[in-house]
Design a protein around this motif. Structure first.
Motif, mmCIF file in Angstrom:
data_model
loop_
_atom_site.group_PDB
_atom_site.id
_atom_site.type_symbol
_atom_site.label_atom_id
_atom_site.label_comp_id
_atom_site.label_asym_id
_atom_site.label_seq_id
_atom_site.Cartn_x
_atom_site.Cartn_y
_atom_site.Cartn_z
ATOM 1 N N ILE A 165 -24.576 -10.656 2.995
ATOM 2 C CA ILE A 165 -25.546 -11.508 2.280
ATOM 3 C C ILE A 165 -26.896 -10.779 2.231
ATOM 4 N N GLY A 166 -27.191 -10.048 3.293
ATOM 5 C CA GLY A 166 -28.412 -9.225 3.317
ATOM 6 C C GLY A 166 -28.379 -8.151 2.236
ATOM 7 N N ILE A 167 -27.185 -7.582 2.012
ATOM 8 C CA ILE A 167 -27.057 -6.561 0.958
ATOM 9 C C ILE A 167 -27.331 -7.204 -0.409
ATOM 10 N N VAL A 168 -26.709 -8.367 -0.633
ATOM 11 C CA VAL A 168 -26.887 -9.039 -1.924
ATOM 12 C C VAL A 168 -28.352 -9.429 -2.138
ATOM 13 N N ALA A 169 -29.014 -9.838 -1.032
ATOM 14 C CA ALA A 169 -30.427 -10.233 -1.143
ATOM 15 C C ALA A 169 -31.273 -9.072 -1.651
ATOM 16 N N LYS A 170 -30.975 -7.880 -1.156
ATOM 17 C CA LYS A 170 -31.798 -6.729 -1.548
ATOM 18 C C LYS A 170 -31.279 -6.038 -2.798
ATOM 19 N N ARG A 171 -29.952 -5.999 -2.941
ATOM 20 C CA ARG A 171 -29.350 -5.308 -4.089
ATOM 21 C C ARG A 171 -28.233 -6.167 -4.692
ATOM 22 N N PRO A 172 -28.616 -7.124 -5.505
ATOM 23 C CA PRO A 172 -27.600 -8.023 -6.078
ATOM 24 C C PRO A 172 -26.511 -7.277 -6.844
ATOM 25 N N ASP A 173 -26.852 -6.120 -7.409
ATOM 26 C CA ASP A 173 -25.860 -5.370 -8.189
ATOM 27 C C ASP A 173 -24.759 -4.767 -7.301
ATOM 28 N N GLN A 174 -24.940 -4.792 -6.002
ATOM 29 C CA GLN A 174 -23.943 -4.218 -5.090
ATOM 30 C C GLN A 174 -23.028 -5.291 -4.496
ATOM 31 N N PHE A 175 -22.936 -6.412 -5.197
ATOM 32 C CA PHE A 175 -22.140 -7.533 -4.685
ATOM 33 C C PHE A 175 -20.689 -7.137 -4.413
ATOM 34 N N GLY A 176 -20.098 -6.385 -5.335
ATOM 35 C CA GLY A 176 -18.687 -5.983 -5.189
ATOM 36 C C GLY A 176 -18.441 -5.257 -3.881
ATOM 37 N N LYS A 177 -19.301 -4.322 -3.581
ATOM 38 C CA LYS A 177 -19.153 -3.556 -2.331
ATOM 39 C C LYS A 177 -19.423 -4.451 -1.128
ATOM 40 N N ALA A 178 -20.446 -5.294 -1.258
ATOM 41 C CA ALA A 178 -20.816 -6.178 -0.141
ATOM 42 C C ALA A 178 -19.667 -7.112 0.212
ATOM 43 N N MET A 179 -18.931 -7.528 -0.792
ATOM 44 C CA MET A 179 -17.809 -8.467 -0.606
ATOM 45 C C MET A 179 -16.670 -7.806 0.186
ATOM 46 N N LEU A 180 -16.527 -6.503 0.019
ATOM 47 C CA LEU A 180 -15.395 -5.807 0.654
ATOM 48 C C LEU A 180 -15.489 -5.804 2.180
ATOM 49 N N PHE A 181 -16.704 -5.736 2.704
ATOM 50 C CA PHE A 181 -16.841 -5.614 4.172
ATOM 51 C C PHE A 181 -16.265 -6.827 4.917
ATOM 52 N N PRO A 182 -16.696 -8.031 4.576
ATOM 53 C CA PRO A 182 -16.064 -9.172 5.272
ATOM 54 C C PRO A 182 -14.602 -9.344 4.882
ATOM 55 N N ALA A 183 -14.240 -8.927 3.657
ATOM 56 C CA ALA A 183 -12.838 -9.084 3.221
ATOM 57 C C ALA A 183 -11.906 -8.249 4.111
ATOM 58 N N MET A 184 -12.416 -7.152 4.637
ATOM 59 C CA MET A 184 -11.597 -6.314 5.524
ATOM 60 C C MET A 184 -11.152 -7.094 6.772
ATOM 61 N N VAL A 185 -12.045 -7.944 7.254
ATOM 62 C CA VAL A 185 -11.725 -8.718 8.462
ATOM 63 C C VAL A 185 -10.592 -9.703 8.160
ATOM 64 N N GLU A 186 -10.550 -10.128 6.910
ATOM 65 C CA GLU A 186 -9.527 -11.097 6.493
ATOM 66 C C GLU A 186 -8.117 -10.553 6.734
ATOM 67 N N THR A 187 -7.952 -9.232 6.623
ATOM 68 C CA THR A 187 -6.643 -8.600 6.818
ATOM 69 C C THR A 187 -5.975 -9.109 8.095
ATOM 70 N N TYR A 188 -6.779 -9.182 9.150
ATOM 71 C CA TYR A 188 -6.194 -9.506 10.457
ATOM 72 C C TYR A 188 -5.885 -10.995 10.590
ATOM 73 N N ALA A 189 -6.633 -11.796 9.872
ATOM 74 C CA ALA A 189 -6.324 -13.226 9.850
ATOM 75 C C ALA A 189 -5.014 -13.426 9.093
ATOM 76 N N ILE A 190 -4.831 -12.660 8.005
ATOM 77 C CA ILE A 190 -3.597 -12.781 7.211
ATOM 78 C C ILE A 190 -2.401 -12.283 8.023
ATOM 79 N N LEU A 191 -2.587 -11.190 8.752
ATOM 80 C CA LEU A 191 -1.486 -10.676 9.585
ATOM 81 C C LEU A 191 -1.060 -11.718 10.620
ATOM 82 N N SER A 192 -2.032 -12.360 11.219
ATOM 83 C CA SER A 192 -1.682 -13.364 12.236
ATOM 84 C C SER A 192 -1.041 -14.593 11.587
ATOM 85 N N LEU A 193 -1.487 -14.919 10.383
ATOM 86 C CA LEU A 193 -0.868 -16.037 9.652
ATOM 87 C C LEU A 193 0.607 -15.720 9.383
#
Lengths: 159, 323
Positions: A118-146
């Motif tokens: 969210i800090g990235i988006v605040a400073k560089r809104p155009d980098q939203f796509g990249k900013a989204m990927l970082f937390p999405a990586m954590v999702e991998t492990y939630a999906i594996l456990s699911l």
């Protein structure tokens, strides 16, 4: 009612409770960061909302595992397995643990990553796509456990 | 979990950082024709308020009020900023003592302070009501006032007050739970010690005088700093070159204003990592300090433009920006 059924039920409850606690905390804290950004720049609302919601998925995964478990042990169908033996109940309990434990921990870490993004988006809104990927990586492990929990719960033999 | 108490504030600060002046903005302002052009540039950037007009002092005051207003709005504990205001508080103490003892000074010699502004400071000193001061100031106030009354030596009075200020800051840097405050205070004490040593070396102060004036600091051995300063400017420059401060030695070789610039830049360097820190109080305090630095730099540019300084002379005096 058998001790086996009680154990299975405790497992099902844990899946929703722990994953839900993680998600509630994560969405809440990420929401605070998102609110801070929107206070100054309302145009970023949609972007930061998506980032805020990412830690919310663990709660949904936990609920899904709970439904499948309740369905398999007959609670949802109205015919509970009241004669379930201890070992089968224990198997259901442990089958629910991956999403309960990993859901809680991954939601915590995903929330922190979302806040940073969210800090990235605040400073560089155009980098939203990249900013989204970082937390999405954590999702991998939630999906594996699911997946682990679903595979385990659906393959436990019932007598 | 404590680090996560400030996520809302940091979110707002991240957006606010985009409107801070950059080094390129400062470069452009330096290149402008005169003070009026700089004021127009600042107003285009949103500086000033509706009633500040083209008056530089009012524009800068409006910006100070905005920076402080944001901190109040964010609900940051006033104790955090009390620590940052120590230099101003102790300055007001010195100004108060001198005004009473010599009759000089006047309101312009004081920093504005809600609690310890000119009137309150003069009252405390006249009535010897030292208990009305913060605890860390009481002994220093009593001692410095006594020195001034007995000796009329303003320099000795300054040494006593400045040393107490540095000791108070050093104490905070050791006891605070906030990393940003610890780093900032530690860096400020080190830089101020170096400044004192530089002035002492230039004016031929004795080692004992310098030992009395320098506050303990974790960045270097102040005894060794005092010894080198007593040896003269060249020995002091050698000391700085070999103790992690080669840029300070280089700046001293260039000019006094280059050295002053290095001092301020060093403090900005200390807070710069907060630009990428998403948690804790750090980014909020860093933003406030960055605003102070920005306002100070703009004041330098406006004053220099009003007095017809060359671009090169202004460039030497301006500070690095946070962003």
């Amino acid at each position: 009612m058998s001790i086996g059924l009680v154990l299975a039920l405790v497992g099902a409850v844990c899946a929703t409770v722990f994953a839900g606690i993680g998600s509630a905390w994560g969405v809440g804290i990420a929401g605070q960061a998102a609110a801070g950004v929107v206070t100054e720049d309302p145009e970023q609302f949609a972007k930061v909302l998506l980032l805020q919601l990412l830690p919310g998925t663990q709660g949904i995964y936990g609920l899904l595992v709970t439904f499948i478990t309740l369905s398999r042990i007959g609670i949802l169908g109205g015919s509970p397995q009241t004669n379930m033996d201890f070992h089968t109940g224990l198997m259901f309990f442990f089958a629910c643990m991956p999403i309960a434990v990993v859901g809680l921990i991954s939601a915590y870490h995903q929330a922190k990553t979302s806040i940073a993004s969210i800090g990235i988006v605040a400073k560089r809104p155009d980098q939203f796509g990249k900013a989204m990927l970082f937390p999405a990586m954590v999702e991998t492990y939630a999906i594996l456990s699911l997946l682990t929990s679903i595979l385990a719960v659906t393959n436990i033999p019932l007598s | 979990m404590g680090d996560l108490n400030y996520v809302y504030a940091v979110g707002r600060i991240r957006v606010k950082e985009k409107s801070l002046l950059s080094d390129s903005d400062i470069g452009q302002m330096i290149g402008l024709k005169d003070e009026a052009a700089v004021i127009s540039y600042l107003q285009d950037k949103g500086w000033g308020s509706q009633d500040s007009g083209k008056d530089p002092d009012r524009i800068l005051s409006a910006e100070e009020a905005k920076a402080w207003g944001l901190m109040v709005e964010l609900g940051i504990a006033p104790s955090v900023f009390e620590v940052l205001s120590y230099p101003h508080l102790y300055h007001n103490l010195k100004a108060g003592i001198k005004e009473i003892c010599t009759g000089g000074g006047g309101s312009r010699a004081f920093y504005k302070d809600e609690k310890y502004g000119r009137d309150e400071m003069l009252r405390i000193l006249k009535e010897k009501d030292y208990d009305a001061l913060p605890e860390h100031m009481r002994a220093a106030a009593k001692k410095a006032y006594g020195i001034m009354l007995e000796t009329k030596d303003g320099q000795l009075c300054d040494v006593a007050v400045d040393r107490a200020c540095l000791d108070a800051m050093e104490h905070v840097s050791r006891t605070t739970k906030h990393e940003i405050i610890r780093d900032y205070e530690e860096s400020t004490v080190a830089v101020t010690d170096i400044k004192i040593a530089v002035r002492g070396a230039a004016t031929g102060k004795s080692q004992n005088f310098l030992k009395e004036a320098l506050a303990p600091c974790r960045s270097f051995d102040v005894g060794a700093l005092a010894l080198s300063a007593a040896g003269g400017p060249e020995v002091l420059r050698d000391f700085l070159s070999t103790h992690e401060f080669p840029e300070a030695a280089e700046a001293l070789r260039t000019s006094p204003s280059a050295f002053e610039r290095w001092c301020d830049n060093r403090v900005i360097e200390t807070i710069r990592p907060q630009k990428t820190n998403p948690f804790s109080l750090g980014p909020v305090v860093a933003y406030y300090l960055a605003r102070e630095n920005e306002i100070k730099t703009v004041r330098i540019i406006l004053t220099a433009k009003a007095n017809g300084f060359t671009e090169e002379a202004i460039r030497e005096r301006t500070r690095e920006m946070y962003v």
